[in-house]
Design a protein around this motif. Structure first.
Motif, PDB file in Angstrom:
ATOM      1  N   ARG A   6       3.233 -15.193  -5.520  1.00  0.00           N
ATOM      2  CA  ARG A   6       3.302 -14.100  -6.498  1.00  0.00           C
ATOM      3  C   ARG A   6       2.668 -14.495  -7.835  1.00  0.00           C
ATOM      4  N   VAL A   7       2.904 -15.744  -8.264  1.00  0.00           N
ATOM      5  CA  VAL A   7       2.283 -16.198  -9.509  1.00  0.00           C
ATOM      6  C   VAL A   7       0.769 -16.301  -9.339  1.00  0.00           C
ATOM      7  N   ALA A   8       0.335 -16.714  -8.152  1.00  0.00           N
ATOM      8  CA  ALA A   8      -1.107 -16.775  -7.895  1.00  0.00           C
ATOM      9  C   ALA A   8      -1.722 -15.378  -8.010  1.00  0.00           C
ATOM     10  N   GLU A   9      -1.053 -14.374  -7.468  1.00  0.00           N
ATOM     11  CA  GLU A   9      -1.527 -12.997  -7.589  1.00  0.00           C
ATOM     12  C   GLU A   9      -1.539 -12.556  -9.045  1.00  0.00           C
ATOM     13  N   LEU A  10      -0.494 -12.910  -9.781  1.00  0.00           N
ATOM     14  CA  LEU A  10      -0.439 -12.555 -11.202  1.00  0.00           C
ATOM     15  C   LEU A  10      -1.598 -13.196 -11.960  1.00  0.00           C
ATOM     16  N   ASN A  11      -1.892 -14.447 -11.668  1.00  0.00           N
ATOM     17  CA  ASN A  11      -2.970 -15.131 -12.372  1.00  0.00           C
ATOM     18  C   ASN A  11      -4.340 -14.544 -12.042  1.00  0.00           C
ATOM     19  N   ILE A  12      -4.505 -14.044 -10.827  1.00  0.00           N
ATOM     20  CA  ILE A  12      -5.758 -13.354 -10.484  1.00  0.00           C
ATOM     21  C   ILE A  12      -5.930 -12.119 -11.358  1.00  0.00           C
ATOM     22  N   MET A  13      -4.852 -11.364 -11.515  1.00  0.00           N
ATOM     23  CA  MET A  13      -4.910 -10.167 -12.361  1.00  0.00           C
ATOM     24  C   MET A  13      -5.167 -10.537 -13.818  1.00  0.00           C
ATOM     25  N   ARG A  14      -4.537 -11.617 -14.272  1.00  0.00           N
ATOM     26  CA  ARG A  14      -4.763 -12.054 -15.656  1.00  0.00           C
ATOM     27  C   ARG A  14      -6.211 -12.505 -15.859  1.00  0.00           C
ATOM     28  N   GLN A  15      -6.759 -13.184 -14.876  1.00  0.00           N
ATOM     29  CA  GLN A  15      -8.144 -13.623 -14.975  1.00  0.00           C
ATOM     30  C   GLN A  15      -9.091 -12.428 -15.075  1.00  0.00           C
ATOM     31  N   GLN A  16      -8.802 -11.376 -14.302  1.00  0.00           N
ATOM     32  CA  GLN A  16      -9.629 -10.178 -14.355  1.00  0.00           C
ATOM     33  C   GLN A  16      -9.560  -9.491 -15.712  1.00  0.00           C
ATOM     34  N   GLU A  17      -8.460  -9.721 -16.418  1.00  0.00           N
ATOM     35  CA  GLU A  17      -8.291  -9.130 -17.748  1.00  0.00           C
ATOM     36  C   GLU A  17      -8.720 -10.087 -18.855  1.00  0.00           C
ATOM     37  N   GLY A  18      -9.290 -11.217 -18.469  1.00  0.00           N
ATOM     38  CA  GLY A  18      -9.752 -12.183 -19.455  1.00  0.00           C
ATOM     39  C   GLY A  18      -8.659 -13.022 -20.073  1.00  0.00           C
ATOM     40  N   LEU A  19      -7.506 -13.128 -19.408  1.00  0.00           N
ATOM     41  CA  LEU A  19      -6.370 -13.893 -19.917  1.00  0.00           C
ATOM     42  C   LEU A  19      -6.272 -15.233 -19.199  1.00  0.00           C
ATOM     43  N   SER A  20      -5.649 -16.179 -19.854  1.00  0.00           N
ATOM     44  CA  SER A  20      -5.505 -17.506 -19.259  1.00  0.00           C
ATOM     45  C   SER A  20      -4.430 -17.502 -18.181  1.00  0.00           C
ATOM     46  N   ALA A  21      -4.558 -18.425 -17.232  1.00  0.00           N
ATOM     47  CA  ALA A  21      -3.580 -18.536 -16.146  1.00  0.00           C
ATOM     48  C   ALA A  21      -2.252 -19.058 -16.673  1.00  0.00           C
ATOM     49  N   ILE A  22      -1.185 -18.648 -16.020  1.00  0.00           N
ATOM     50  CA  ILE A  22       0.152 -19.126 -16.373  1.00  0.00           C
ATOM     51  C   ILE A  22       0.486 -20.326 -15.490  1.00  0.00           C
ATOM     52  N   LYS A  23       0.888 -21.410 -16.117  1.00  0.00           N
ATOM     53  CA  LYS A  23       1.299 -22.597 -15.385  1.00  0.00           C
ATOM     54  C   LYS A  23       2.821 -22.734 -15.455  1.00  0.00           C
ATOM     55  N   TYR A  24       3.376 -23.455 -14.495  1.00  0.00           N
ATOM     56  CA  TYR A  24       4.840 -23.532 -14.413  1.00  0.00           C
ATOM     57  C   TYR A  24       5.259 -24.787 -13.671  1.00  0.00           C
ATOM     58  N   GLY A  25       6.546 -25.077 -13.726  1.00  0.00           N
ATOM     59  CA  GLY A  25       7.132 -26.161 -12.962  1.00  0.00           C
ATOM     60  C   GLY A  25       8.459 -25.715 -12.371  1.00  0.00           C
ATOM     61  N   ILE A  26       8.749 -26.172 -11.144  1.00  0.00           N
ATOM     62  CA  ILE A  26      10.002 -25.819 -10.460  1.00  0.00           C
ATOM     63  C   ILE A  26      10.646 -27.100  -9.931  1.00  0.00           C
ATOM     64  N   GLY A  27      11.934 -27.276 -10.224  1.00  0.00           N
ATOM     65  CA  GLY A  27      12.703 -28.390  -9.688  1.00  0.00           C
ATOM     66  C   GLY A  27      13.720 -27.891  -8.682  1.00  0.00           C
ATOM     67  N   LEU A  28      13.940 -28.667  -7.606  1.00  0.00           N
ATOM     68  CA  LEU A  28      14.866 -28.282  -6.534  1.00  0.00           C
ATOM     69  C   LEU A  28      15.887 -29.398  -6.318  1.00  0.00           C
ATOM     70  N   HIS A  29      17.141 -28.992  -6.187  1.00  0.00           N
ATOM     71  CA  HIS A  29      18.211 -29.980  -6.030  1.00  0.00           C
ATOM     72  C   HIS A  29      19.373 -29.306  -5.308  1.00  0.00           C
ATOM     73  N   VAL A  30      20.340 -30.072  -4.903  1.00  0.00           N
ATOM     74  CA  VAL A  30      21.558 -29.544  -4.293  1.00  0.00           C
ATOM     75  C   VAL A  30      22.726 -30.392  -4.761  1.00  0.00           C
ATOM     76  N   GLY A  31      23.858 -29.755  -5.020  1.00  0.00           N
ATOM     77  CA  GLY A  31      25.015 -30.514  -5.485  1.00  0.00           C
ATOM     78  C   GLY A  31      26.145 -29.604  -5.903  1.00  0.00           C
ATOM     79  N   ASN A  32      27.184 -30.195  -6.444  1.00  0.00           N
ATOM     80  CA  ASN A  32      28.343 -29.442  -6.898  1.00  0.00           C
ATOM     81  C   ASN A  32      28.118 -28.960  -8.332  1.00  0.00           C
ATOM     82  N   VAL A  33      28.420 -27.697  -8.570  1.00  0.00           N
ATOM     83  CA  VAL A  33      28.292 -27.132  -9.915  1.00  0.00           C
ATOM     84  C   VAL A  33      29.593 -26.421 -10.266  1.00  0.00           C
TER      85      VAL A  33
END
Length: 448
Positions: free
Chosen positions: A301-328
């Motif tokens: 979905r972010v890749a699709e969003l960045n394609i649309m942003r590129q077509q509008e002359g906007l910079s790509a959005i970068k991000y980071g995701i962390g994954l974990h499991v445990g007690n909260v």
């Protein structure tokens, strides 16, 4: 269908009023109340063939809720969102707009067999066999922007008689009271589930409301964050950046709010999602696999969003995701008179620090060894890291990219706005009519 005053039982209509009151006190939904009301007034002898009702919901995501009941086909329900860019040309020619712009509570028109009608909707109703039409606007009282607006239509050859109208207006008052109770009851649920999330909202509604109330659960955790947000904010400006942030959340966060997951909180330009599970291996495996599947969808979905942003002359959005499991720990923390419902504990701190390691390794997604072990599949080891507050080093892994088909199955399915609906126009105009006493400015606003 024809009906005279003798056909309409006052006793049965009183029973309808009683049922509406009992239904509201029982906490029935607005849909149940409206459907039951329409079916019962028709069964009692009122020659109602079509009912249209719109209610302001005061929902952060929806402006209005609309119901259309027809004796021949039953009821349809629609929720409406606001798109300020649309001009409701059709609505400007409607009886509802006439009511609002002239500060009227009722409008009654006989539907003639020949010739054009005063309002286009009456021509449509004529084709359905309607003979008489009564539109109304009814506020829920006070300074509230909530209210009910709608219309009654009959196919009786005699139309609405004065006794019928009197009975309708009396029952309409009962319906308005019941609807107000249903709307206000739903409002608390709407607000809590929208701002806290479904699971947390239910916990609060079920009584977990005191500071310190909470419990410990096991969950797969997802922490996401936008990169270079400060640069984007300075480059795009305040409003453009807010729009960018919302588009980013639409793209990346939505997959984690389904399939057993829930966005628990948004934190600046990041978010925390949880997948609650049991404490045994199999439930943990299911939760972690669901979270990883959502990651693939989010990346597409972010890749699709960045394609649309590129077509509008906007910079790509970068991000980071962390994954974990445990007690909260889930619970209420804060001040005595200002609480927030959140998740906290060592696992939450660890997933946050894992997410920050995406910068070091220049990767979009990293996971802990615990998450990868439960999840299964192919992973690449990136290294071992000492996380602050954690005694042992944590192995950091990179998931193998999903196949192209799997990634794009759920690509960027954001909600599209198709313009203002009739019910939404009703509620927006109703709100503006209450806050703008002069009639002319209201007209001019919507004629621009």
């Amino acid at each position: 269908m024809s009906a005279t005053q003798a056909d309409i039982s006052t006793i049965l209509l009183d029973k309808v009023a009683d049922w509406v009151t009992e239904s509201a006190l029982a906490g029935d939904s607005l849909e149940v109340i409206v459907r039951g009301f329409c079916e019962r007034i028709a069964a009692a002898g009122l020659p109602i063939a079509r009912v249209n009702l719109s209610f302001s919901m005061l929902h952060p995501l929806y402006d209005a809720l609309g119901f259309t009941w027809k004796r021949s086909s039953g009821m349809t329900v629609e929720g409406y969102r606001h798109n300020p860019g649309e001009k409701p040309e059709r609505f400007l020619l409607s009886p509802y707009f006439y009511l609002l712009s002239n500060n009227l509570e009722h409008l009654r028109r006989r539907i003639d067999l020949d010739g054009p009608s005063e309002f286009p909707v009456l021509d449509e109703l004529r084709l359905e066999g309607m003979t008489d039409y009564l539109a109304f606007l009814q506020s829920f009282g006070g300074q509230s922007t909530q209210g009910m607006m709608g219309s009654w239509a009959t196919d009786s050859s005699e139309g609405f008689s004065d006794p019928m109208i009197a009975k309708l207006l009396r029952l309409q008052n009962h319906l308005a009271v019941a609807a107000k109770m249903a709307v206000l009851g739903k409002l608390a649920d709407n607000m809590l589930t929208t701002y806290l999330g479904g699971n947390a909202g239910k916990r609060v509604l079920n009584g977990q409301i005191r500071r310190g109330d909470g419990e410990t659960i096991r969950a797969a955790l997802v922490m996401g964050d936008m990169r270079q947000s400060t640069v984007l904010a300075e480059k795009e400006g305040r409003q453009a950046y807010i729009d960018t942030l919302n588009h980013f959340f639409d793209a990346i966060a939505a997959p984690f709010n389904r399939g057993g997951g829930e966005i628990l909180s948004f934190m600046g330009d990041g978010f925390l999602a949880v997948y609650p599970c049991g404490r045994h291996k199999d439930p943990s495996k299911v939760a972690c696999q669901s979270a990883l599947s959502a990651v693939s969808k989010a990346q597409a979905r972010v890749a699709e969003l960045n394609i649309m942003r590129q077509q509008e002359g906007l910079s790509a959005i970068k991000y980071g995701i962390g994954l974990h499991v445990g007690n909260v720990m889930f619970g209420n923390v804060g001040l005595k008179d200002r609480l927030t419902f959140s998740a906290f504990g060592s696992a939450v701190n660890e997933v946050q620090r894992l997410q920050s390691l995406t910068k070091k390794y220049d990767r979009e997604v990293v996971a802990s060894q615990a998450f990868a072990t439960y999840c299964g599949g192919d992973w690449t080891t990136l290294g071992e890291e000492k996380l602050r507050g954690v005694g042992q080093k944590v192995t950091v892994l990179l998931p193998k990219p999903a196949g192209q088909t799997a990634q794009l199955d759920d690509a960027y399915d954001e909600i599209t706005y198709d313009g203002l609906s009739e019910a939404e126009q009703v509620m927006l105009l109703h709100r503006d009519a209450k806050s703008t006493p002069p009639k002319r400015p209201l007209l001019e606003k919507f004629m621009q």
